[in-house]
Design a protein around this motif. Sequence first.
Motif: not given
Lengths: 240, 219
Positions: A1, A26, A61, A156, A188
């Motif tokens: 996130m 995410t 994150d 990610d 993401t």
Amino acid sequence: MIRIEHLVKSFGDLEVLKDISTDVATGEVVAIIGPSGSGKSTMLRCINLLEVPTAGQILIDGMEITSPKCDILKVRQNVGMVFQHFNLFPHKTVLDNLTYAPMKVRGLSKADAGKIAIDLLAKVGLSEKADQYPSRLSGGQKQRVAIARALAMQPDIMLFDEPTSALDPEMVKEVLDVIKGLADTGITMCIVTHEMGFAREVADRVLFLDGGYLVEDAPPDIFFSTPKSDRAQQFLEKVL
Amino acid sequence: MNLDFSQIAPSLPFILKGIIVTLQFTLLSAVFGFTLGTLLSLLKISDIKPLRWFAEFYTSIFRGTPLILQLALVYFATPQVIGYRISPIEAGVITFALNSAAYSSETIRAGIMAVDKGQREAAMSLGVPYKLMMLDIILPQAFKNILPALVNESIALLKDSALVSTIGVLDLMRRAQVVAGQTFLYFEPLIVVGVIYYVMVMGLTQAAQVLERRMRRSD
């Protein structure tokens, strides 16, 4: 996130981003739109620290990447970026463009990096171009290679900075189709774009920036049908 | 005018040996010079001001004084200052490398600046560290762009290497003078080494063209 808190970015006296705060969950796909000069690209480039924020915090994150203690290179390995002008390495073949960073930065073997690269090239439909140099490719092909290059690091998060703005009209679709395909993989994504139809179709959320402010933050169906602010209404009247 | 090349014919092998000396000398100077020039160019584009100042000061010194003075200083002053008896070849290579570094650092800096900013950003976005980015992404593209300028610099080095004859290195030039001293013929040996220099420069130009073509493979 990704969590962005009170992000401010100035170039000299010019304040380009003024107190921007938002979260990207995410797997979420966020389209960032707005008139030129509104700070969209700058905001995107702050997320992988190609621009260093003047004030505020960005957390990925839970890790504060704007902290001086943070290893920027590590962050960037995990955040892929696709540029308006592709920025492929012209002196390397397509395959070498894809395997360079995984081998040199991630430390993968040539065989492993090559296998990932071949898979990705197949996904973007360019397997037969592996041994070509970028100068032999069309704009749309270059951008698909650039997307594959970013993905080869297995990030990610993917950032797209106007990925279709430098393309001939007939090549826009092939690139957008690749990005659409990615949206369903759970990665993401933050996409700065002028393609409103694409934003509406692909994005889970639309961020509308104007004059350095985050003016609207809404799901696409709401943003495109009933924008709250006058500024967004004016903008949409002009572009739709 | 009566030219008599037959009189210097016996000295020809002696003169030709100078080719090796001159080539060796030029090659060593170019390799050290361009390596040092690359490092200096990186200082010149550094964000750290004192490093930039140092590199610019260095360049100004070597551009601002005659090469033959630098050569004499290194050769004659080194034994006096640090007590090491420097050989003519060492003094020559050191001087020419230091001098060439000053000039080539400007060229290389320009070459680096001419590489699209997006290349740096792409490398950064992939998490590539500075050193690798420079070595693998930026410098190869920079050198490709400035290859003609570096060839010019190498040609200048090759010809300027004749200056080491003044400190007693038995290069082509010096050998011509030695032969002239022995035979009392000046024109003939000088013409012979003149032709040899010319052929070597042409050879270098040809080699550079082949190299350039190979490097344009990716265009």
